[in-house]
Design a protein around this motif. Structure first.
Motif, PDB file in Angstrom:
ATOM      1  N   ILE A 130     -52.759  75.382 -27.726  1.00 13.19           N
ATOM      2  CA  ILE A 130     -52.275  74.271 -28.540  1.00 13.19           C
ATOM      3  C   ILE A 130     -53.195  73.069 -28.395  1.00 13.19           C
ATOM      4  CG2 ILE A 130     -50.400  72.593 -28.787  1.00 13.19           C
ATOM      5  CD1 ILE A 130     -48.472  74.877 -27.977  1.00 13.19           C
ATOM      6  N   ALA A 131     -53.557  72.766 -27.155  1.00 10.29           N
ATOM      7  CA  ALA A 131     -54.450  71.643 -26.893  1.00 10.29           C
ATOM      8  C   ALA A 131     -55.799  71.854 -27.571  1.00 10.29           C
ATOM      9  CB  ALA A 131     -54.623  71.457 -25.386  1.00 10.29           C
ATOM     10  N   ALA A 132     -56.291  73.081 -27.513  1.00  5.53           N
ATOM     11  CA  ALA A 132     -57.581  73.382 -28.126  1.00  5.53           C
ATOM     12  C   ALA A 132     -57.540  73.111 -29.624  1.00  5.53           C
ATOM     13  CB  ALA A 132     -57.968  74.836 -27.841  1.00  5.53           C
ATOM     14  N   GLN A 133     -56.456  73.530 -30.270  1.00  7.92           N
ATOM     15  CA  GLN A 133     -56.350  73.308 -31.710  1.00  7.92           C
ATOM     16  C   GLN A 133     -56.222  71.818 -32.042  1.00  7.92           C
ATOM     17  OE1 GLN A 133     -54.006  76.052 -34.016  1.00  7.92           O
ATOM     18  NE2 GLN A 133     -53.221  74.420 -35.314  1.00  7.92           N
ATOM     19  N   ALA A 134     -55.630  71.072 -31.126  1.00  9.95           N
ATOM     20  CA  ALA A 134     -55.506  69.624 -31.333  1.00  9.95           C
ATOM     21  C   ALA A 134     -56.749  68.884 -30.830  1.00  9.95           C
ATOM     22  CB  ALA A 134     -54.260  69.100 -30.627  1.00  9.95           C
ATOM     23  N   SER A 135     -57.715  69.639 -30.330  1.00  8.81           N
ATOM     24  CA  SER A 135     -58.989  69.083 -29.844  1.00  8.81           C
ATOM     25  C   SER A 135     -58.807  68.072 -28.716  1.00  8.81           C
ATOM     26  CB  SER A 135     -59.763  68.429 -30.989  1.00  8.81           C
ATOM     27  OG  SER A 135     -59.949  69.325 -32.046  1.00  8.81           O
ATOM     28  N   ILE A 136     -57.943  68.387 -27.793  1.00 12.37           N
ATOM     29  CA  ILE A 136     -57.763  67.524 -26.627  1.00 12.37           C
ATOM     30  C   ILE A 136     -57.615  68.371 -25.374  1.00 12.37           C
ATOM     31  CG2 ILE A 136     -56.693  65.584 -27.815  1.00 12.37           C
ATOM     32  CD1 ILE A 136     -54.016  66.961 -26.767  1.00 12.37           C
ATOM     33  N   ASP A 137     -57.424  67.708 -24.272  1.00 16.42           N
ATOM     34  CA  ASP A 137     -57.295  68.405 -22.998  1.00 16.42           C
ATOM     35  C   ASP A 137     -55.852  68.866 -22.782  1.00 16.42           C
ATOM     36  OD1 ASP A 137     -58.986  68.703 -20.298  1.00 16.42           O
ATOM     37  OD2 ASP A 137     -56.872  68.322 -19.830  1.00 16.42           O
ATOM     38  N   PRO A 138     -55.673  70.071 -22.219  1.00 16.47           N
ATOM     39  CA  PRO A 138     -54.322  70.590 -21.976  1.00 16.47           C
ATOM     40  C   PRO A 138     -53.434  69.624 -21.190  1.00 16.47           C
ATOM     41  CG  PRO A 138     -55.938  72.286 -21.556  1.00 16.47           C
ATOM     42  CD  PRO A 138     -56.716  71.038 -21.869  1.00 16.47           C
ATOM     43  N   SER A 139     -54.021  68.912 -20.266  1.00  9.68           N
ATOM     44  CA  SER A 139     -53.191  68.029 -19.448  1.00  9.68           C
ATOM     45  C   SER A 139     -52.573  66.899 -20.268  1.00  9.68           C
ATOM     46  CB  SER A 139     -54.017  67.444 -18.307  1.00  9.68           C
ATOM     47  OG  SER A 139     -55.032  66.615 -18.827  1.00  9.68           O
ATOM     48  N   LEU A 140     -53.252  66.539 -21.353  1.00 13.79           N
ATOM     49  CA  LEU A 140     -52.705  65.478 -22.205  1.00 13.79           C
ATOM     50  C   LEU A 140     -51.402  65.916 -22.861  1.00 13.79           C
ATOM     51  CD1 LEU A 140     -55.036  63.290 -24.378  1.00 13.79           C
ATOM     52  CD2 LEU A 140     -53.504  62.719 -22.498  1.00 13.79           C
ATOM     53  N   VAL A 141     -51.315  67.175 -23.182  1.00 11.27           N
ATOM     54  CA  VAL A 141     -50.090  67.692 -23.788  1.00 11.27           C
ATOM     55  C   VAL A 141     -48.912  67.433 -22.857  1.00 11.27           C
ATOM     56  CG1 VAL A 141     -48.922  69.753 -24.642  1.00 11.27           C
ATOM     57  CG2 VAL A 141     -51.371  69.450 -25.051  1.00 11.27           C
ATOM     58  N   ILE A 142     -49.131  67.699 -21.592  1.00 14.00           N
ATOM     59  CA  ILE A 142     -48.069  67.469 -20.603  1.00 14.00           C
ATOM     60  C   ILE A 142     -47.783  65.977 -20.461  1.00 14.00           C
ATOM     61  CG2 ILE A 142     -47.421  67.735 -18.187  1.00 14.00           C
ATOM     62  CD1 ILE A 142     -47.361  70.331 -19.611  1.00 14.00           C
ATOM     63  N   ARG A 143     -48.837  65.177 -20.501  1.00 13.77           N
ATOM     64  CA  ARG A 143     -48.619  63.736 -20.374  1.00 13.77           C
ATOM     65  C   ARG A 143     -47.784  63.195 -21.537  1.00 13.77           C
ATOM     66  NH1 ARG A 143     -52.509  60.127 -17.049  1.00 13.77           N
ATOM     67  NH2 ARG A 143     -53.113  59.251 -19.057  1.00 13.77           N
ATOM     68  N   TYR A 144     -47.956  63.778 -22.683  1.00 13.10           N
ATOM     69  CA  TYR A 144     -47.219  63.298 -23.847  1.00 13.10           C
ATOM     70  C   TYR A 144     -45.796  63.853 -23.895  1.00 13.10           C
ATOM     71  CZ  TYR A 144     -50.927  60.806 -26.310  1.00 13.10           C
ATOM     72  OH  TYR A 144     -51.875  59.890 -26.677  1.00 13.10           O
ATOM     73  N   PHE A 145     -45.631  65.092 -23.477  1.00 12.56           N
ATOM     74  CA  PHE A 145     -44.320  65.731 -23.657  1.00 12.56           C
ATOM     75  C   PHE A 145     -43.695  66.233 -22.364  1.00 12.56           C
ATOM     76  CE2 PHE A 145     -46.367  65.961 -27.799  1.00 12.56           C
ATOM     77  CZ  PHE A 145     -45.352  65.576 -28.651  1.00 12.56           C
ATOM     78  N   THR A 146     -44.296  65.888 -21.230  1.00 13.51           N
ATOM     79  CA  THR A 146     -43.712  66.173 -19.920  1.00 13.51           C
ATOM     80  C   THR A 146     -43.740  67.648 -19.527  1.00 13.51           C
ATOM     81  OG1 THR A 146     -42.235  64.330 -20.357  1.00 13.51           O
ATOM     82  CG2 THR A 146     -41.751  65.666 -18.429  1.00 13.51           C
ATOM     83  N   SER A 147     -43.340  68.527 -20.430  1.00 18.61           N
ATOM     84  CA  SER A 147     -43.340  69.953 -20.093  1.00 18.61           C
ATOM     85  C   SER A 147     -43.378  70.775 -21.373  1.00 18.61           C
ATOM     86  CB  SER A 147     -42.106  70.323 -19.280  1.00 18.61           C
ATOM     87  OG  SER A 147     -40.964  70.313 -20.112  1.00 18.61           O
ATOM     88  N   LYS A 148     -43.639  72.063 -21.220  1.00 18.61           N
ATOM     89  CA  LYS A 148     -43.673  72.945 -22.382  1.00 18.61           C
ATOM     90  C   LYS A 148     -42.303  73.001 -23.055  1.00 18.61           C
ATOM     91  CE  LYS A 148     -45.057  77.620 -23.723  1.00 18.61           C
ATOM     92  NZ  LYS A 148     -45.451  78.978 -23.248  1.00 18.61           N
ATOM     93  N   GLU A 149     -41.279  73.034 -22.250  1.00 17.23           N
ATOM     94  CA  GLU A 149     -39.917  73.065 -22.785  1.00 17.23           C
ATOM     95  C   GLU A 149     -39.631  71.865 -23.690  1.00 17.23           C
ATOM     96  OE1 GLU A 149     -36.514  73.419 -20.421  1.00 17.23           O
ATOM     97  OE2 GLU A 149     -36.736  75.568 -20.056  1.00 17.23           O
ATOM     98  N   GLN A 150     -40.009  70.698 -23.231  1.00 18.20           N
ATOM     99  CA  GLN A 150     -39.722  69.493 -24.015  1.00 18.20           C
ATOM    100  C   GLN A 150     -40.622  69.404 -25.237  1.00 18.20           C
ATOM    101  OE1 GLN A 150     -38.807  65.799 -22.014  1.00 18.20           O
ATOM    102  NE2 GLN A 150     -38.576  66.832 -20.028  1.00 18.20           N
TER     103      GLN A 150
END
Lengths: 189, 189
Positions: free
Chosen positions: B37-57
């Motif tokens: 998902i992060a790759a498709q959004a062209s960002i780092d995977p850790s940012l996904v967690i920073r924005y949404f806390t967890s995969k569940e959320q």
DNA sequence: AACTAAAGTCAACAATCGTTGACTTTTAGG
DNA sequence: CCTAAAAGTCAACGATTGTTGACTTTAGTT
């Protein structure tokens, strides 16, 4: 004895299959782990692979399902729709029930291999059952409609457990849906 | 400017959501990885967690869906069933379509959180839409039946792609199923 | 009893996953 | 220009996964 040598392995083979169906049905293909399946079968995870080569092939073996639909030609024309859904529901919650159906439907939503298998079951068994009582040019159309209602019922009642369906007695649901199936089967479209 | 500071983060937040919906819809909850998902959004995977806390959320945020069902009270009584399925199909393949529906239905089969969400959508939006035109004591019953047929159609036509349904033009399918919905909505049961 | 093939165990591999913390770059405001 | 917060990167962790190979135990045949 020369046969009993095979017997032992066949028993654990069957134990693996039972445990696999259980886990695949409950958790779906991805979340069901070979380790958990092996634990329930009381053996080592590596044995599962030795018996079934891979998780994919284990799944393929576990998902062999027979809908046991009734022979429609021996049933009165106006009762065939009701007979179909009665059998279908008995297959899910009656004495004919087993969790292979849950397993197949649940997995087919995310697993392409399972979806392919479900399409096969549909083509062979549903279309096959209708073949003797429906004109060939209407076969696919009517079979598709029936599948949409039957699988939709299974999805909402048994997987999603929607309050409007999961709570009601089977008999009531049968009464409500039987006319739909009857129309899809033999009514004007 | 004080607002544009938020704008930048909101844009990547949106990019993450779009990519997430894409992957969740295509591969399901488990097979969709945060890394992809992060790759498709062209960002780092850790940012996904920073924005949404967890995969569940992240999933919970991605799965916020509005069926946009029509107001039934403003439609002629005998046409309401057809109007419902027309809107429903337009939501899946017409100009109203997006992949949130695919994502929700596909995941609900294996993910309890998604199933819960789908039950909520059903209760609030389907039952809510029927409330104005159906007597309260028949509400759950009729809503459940309609859901079973609509979701069954979505399952067989869009997820499983059963040959008897996926190949046919939308208009034909609407013609075949509209009477069923109409009966579930207002007919004798 | 000795031998052999089947049945089963054990430990480890390589890969992938969600998640974390330390770090660097960008951006906006005084 | 300076500074501080926001936005983004990088590398690694711990856990879990399917799968493999070497090894041990069991059981049937000679």
């Amino acid at each position: 004895m020369s046969l009993p040598a095979l017997r032992k392995s066949d028993r654990t083979r069957q134990a693996i299959l039972t445990a696999a169906r259980d886990h695949f049905a409950m958790r779906g293909y991805d979340r069901a782990s070979i380790r958990a399946i092996a634990a329930q079968a009381s053996i080592d995870p590596s044995l599962v692979i030795r018996y079934f080569t891979s998780k994919e092939q284990l799944f393929a073996a576990a998902v062999d399902v027979d809908l046991r639909l009734p022979e429609l030609s021996s049933i009165q024309k106006t009762r065939r729709g009701r007979a179909l859904i009665e059998h279908f529901i008995a297959r899910w919650e009656g004495e004919l029930s087993d969790d292979v159906l849950t397993l197949l439907l649940r997995s087919a939503a995310t697993n392409e291999q399972a979806a392919e298998r479900l399409r096969d079951v549909f083509c062979e068994q549903v279309v096959g059952t209708l073949r003797e009582v429906v004109p060939p040019e209407e076969l696919n159309r009517r079979a598709g409609l029936i599948a949409s209602q039957l699988l939709g019922l299974a999805l909402t009642r048994y997987l999603l457990r929607l309050p409007g369906l999961a709570e009601r007695p089977a008999g009531e649901v049968i009464d409500d849906i039987a006319p739909t199936i009857q129309r899809y089967l033999a009514g004007d479209l």
